[in-house]
Design an enzyme around this catalytic site. Structure first.
Site, PDB file in Angstrom:
ATOM      1  N   THR A   1      -5.388 -12.968  10.175  1.00 46.77           N
ATOM      2  CA  THR A   1      -5.414 -11.846   9.229  1.00 46.77           C
ATOM      3  C   THR A   1      -6.052 -12.268   7.902  1.00 46.77           C
ATOM      4  OG1 THR A   1      -3.120 -12.334   8.620  1.00 46.77           O
ATOM      5  CG2 THR A   1      -3.461 -10.564  10.220  1.00 46.77           C
TER       6      THR A   1
ATOM      7  N   PHE B   1      -9.092 -12.686   5.249  1.00 50.26           N
ATOM      8  CA  PHE B   1     -10.179 -11.756   4.903  1.00 50.26           C
ATOM      9  C   PHE B   1     -11.406 -12.061   5.773  1.00 50.26           C
ATOM     10  CE2 PHE B   1     -13.861 -10.513   2.264  1.00 50.26           C
ATOM     11  CZ  PHE B   1     -13.571  -9.162   2.115  1.00 50.26           C
TER      12      PHE B   1
ATOM     13  N   TRP C   1      -4.850  -4.356   5.745  1.00 48.61           N
ATOM     14  CA  TRP C   1      -4.354  -5.731   5.893  1.00 48.61           C
ATOM     15  C   TRP C   1      -2.926  -5.712   6.446  1.00 48.61           C
ATOM     16  CZ3 TRP C   1      -4.297  -9.564   1.128  1.00 48.61           C
ATOM     17  CH2 TRP C   1      -4.305 -10.875   1.599  1.00 48.61           C
TER      18      TRP C   1
ATOM     19  N   LYS D   1      -6.406   1.908  -1.153  1.00 46.67           N
ATOM     20  CA  LYS D   1      -7.017   0.647  -1.586  1.00 46.67           C
ATOM     21  C   LYS D   1      -6.013  -0.410  -2.063  1.00 46.67           C
ATOM     22  CE  LYS D   1     -10.463   1.096  -0.535  1.00 46.67           C
ATOM     23  NZ  LYS D   1     -10.819   1.387   0.899  1.00 46.67           N
ATOM     24  N   SER D   2      -4.801  -0.331  -1.543  1.00 45.73           N
ATOM     25  CA  SER D   2      -3.757  -1.256  -1.979  1.00 45.73           C
ATOM     26  C   SER D   2      -3.504  -2.392  -0.989  1.00 45.73           C
ATOM     27  CB  SER D   2      -2.442  -0.479  -2.178  1.00 45.73           C
ATOM     28  OG  SER D   2      -2.619   0.520  -3.145  1.00 45.73           O
TER      29      SER D   2
ATOM     30  N   ARG E   1     -14.768  -5.404   1.148  1.00 43.91           N
ATOM     31  CA  ARG E   1     -15.671  -5.656   0.034  1.00 43.91           C
ATOM     32  C   ARG E   1     -15.521  -7.086  -0.472  1.00 43.91           C
ATOM     33  NH1 ARG E   1     -15.750  -4.778  -5.523  1.00 43.91           N
ATOM     34  NH2 ARG E   1     -13.480  -4.841  -5.413  1.00 43.91           N
TER      35      ARG E   1
ATOM     36  N   LYS F   1      -0.575   5.364   9.927  1.00 48.95           N
ATOM     37  CA  LYS F   1      -0.929   5.035   8.534  1.00 48.95           C
ATOM     38  C   LYS F   1      -0.812   6.298   7.697  1.00 48.95           C
ATOM     39  CE  LYS F   1      -5.281   4.225   6.014  1.00 48.95           C
ATOM     40  NZ  LYS F   1      -6.673   3.749   6.107  1.00 48.95           N
ATOM     41  N   THR F   2      -0.378   6.169   6.454  1.00 50.14           N
ATOM     42  CA  THR F   2      -0.387   7.353   5.576  1.00 50.14           C
ATOM     43  C   THR F   2      -0.577   6.947   4.120  1.00 50.14           C
ATOM     44  OG1 THR F   2       0.744   9.391   4.974  1.00 50.14           O
ATOM     45  CG2 THR F   2       2.145   7.471   5.175  1.00 50.14           C
ATOM     46  N   HIS F   3      -1.248   7.854   3.380  1.00 48.35           N
ATOM     47  CA  HIS F   3      -1.323   7.691   1.924  1.00 48.35           C
ATOM     48  C   HIS F   3      -0.472   8.766   1.239  1.00 48.35           C
ATOM     49  CE1 HIS F   3      -4.340   4.625   2.150  1.00 48.35           C
ATOM     50  NE2 HIS F   3      -5.295   5.408   2.602  1.00 48.35           N
TER      51      HIS F   3
END
Ligand code: PPS
Length: 314
Positions: free
Chosen positions: A251, A253, A77, A72-73, A283, A132-134
């Site tokens: 890009t 929102f 985006w 969620k950082s 959101r 992508k990775t968390h």
């Protein structure tokens, strides 16, 4: 909060080096539980969806581009910015890509998510890979660090991360979080949530900012043009002013929320989320929504907690 670990679903085999953590009754998805693995909090979903196999099998390639973050950082985006920077020539004149971001940018740590959603796995990709990775920096496969793979990291005001993560955890069906925001914030600070400890996550990447391009969500809000240029320089791509303007425009929102390739609406079809009762992936997309969730004192304490570990690296 219980002191007993939750009972994990029978079909998961728990590897020896994974240690069960106390259960949190606020997660209503049956069998959801968490573990400590190499200092990070990981979930039963990770085990069910193949994180161990992913970590064992992944071989970094020099041409890989990896976007990393704590959840969620601003990951999505930054992924879309990276994609458009690297594909600006083929996309010139087109409004947008025609394939869902999740398919273009598979997640390193969840193999079966790809299977579940009929996505390509990074293992099958023959062209340049976008991943992508968390995962925490120290958990990235060694081959990522020894190859010339490019790693980009995005971080965000921790208060907005916590608010966004709370809504996300309520929204997705494999968590079904039903505690209050105060409960969630407390778990965040106790490092109990998936991918915590938050401070070590940010620290791990900032400590490698000599090789990792570290950006913030707030910079992307304030001056996306300069972020686009930084990304392009880092990836060795040359862009004209018109290219930069085009990427900045596409890009925003509003554009990404309206674009089916970036708005995660496919999660509703695949059953990852049920309807919009708990909100949508895209959101609010704003800086400072935390003001609606924290008192001044809570905000101060939360920032102080974060800054104790991280501020000296910024
Ligand atoms: S995830 O699930 O970890 O990959 O989520 P992540 O993409 O990191 O974060 C989701 C939040 O980023 C917001 N978002 C954006 N904000 C501004 N502009 C654009 N283009 C944009 N794209 C995604 C998204 O709305 C989530 O933040 P919140 O605060 O919940 O709205």
């Amino acid at each position: 909060m219980s002191t007993e670990p939750a009972t994990p679903p029978e079909e998961i085999t728990i590897p020896e080096e994974w240690h069960s953590l106390p259960s949190d009754p606020n997660y209503k998805f049956p069998g959801y539980c968490t573990f400590k693995y190499r200092g990070a909090t990981m979930s039963s979903t990770h085990l069910q969806w193949g994180v161990m196999q992913q970590l064992e099998q992944f071989r970094g390639r020099s041409s890989d581009i990896i976007v990393a973050s704590f959840p969620k950082s601003g990951t999505t985006w930054l992924q879309e910015i990276v994609w458009r920077v690297t594909h600006h020539q083929s996309m010139a004149g087109e409004k947008g890509p025609k394939t869902c971001l999740e398919y273009r940018f598979p997640l390193l740590e969840m193999q079966s998510q790809e299977k579940l959603m009929e996505m390509a796995s990074w293992a099958d990709m023959t062209d340049q890979r976008f991943i992508k990775t968390h995962l925490h920096y120290h958990m990235l496969p060694e081959s990522v660090k020894t190859s010339e793979a490019k790693v980009l990291y995005v971080h965000r005001d921790v208060r907005d991360v916590c608010v966004s993560f709370y809504h996300f955890s309520r929204m997705i069906n494999v968590h079904k979080y039903r505690g209050t925001f105060a409960d969630f914030r407390d778990s965040f600070m106790r490092d109990a949530l998936m991918f915590c400890p938050y401070r070590e996550h940010v620290k791990g990447y900032l400590e490698h900012s000599d090789t990792v391009l570290c950006l913030t969500y707030e910079q992307m809000h304030q001056d996306r043009g300069s972020v686009v240029r930084k990304v392009a320089d880092f990836l060795g791509v040359s862009l004209s002013d018109a290219d930069v303007d085009d990427i900045v425009k596409n890009t925003s929102f509003e554009v990404m929320k309206a674009n089916p390739d970036t708005n995660f609406r496919q999660w509703e079809d695949s059953g990852m989320v049920s309807g919009t009762e708990e909100g949508t992936f895209m959101r609010k997309g704003m800086v400072g929504d935390w003001r609606n969730y924290f008192t001044e004192e809570e905000s101060e304490a939360f920032l102080k907690w974060r800054n104790e570990e991280v501020a000296s690296l910024e």
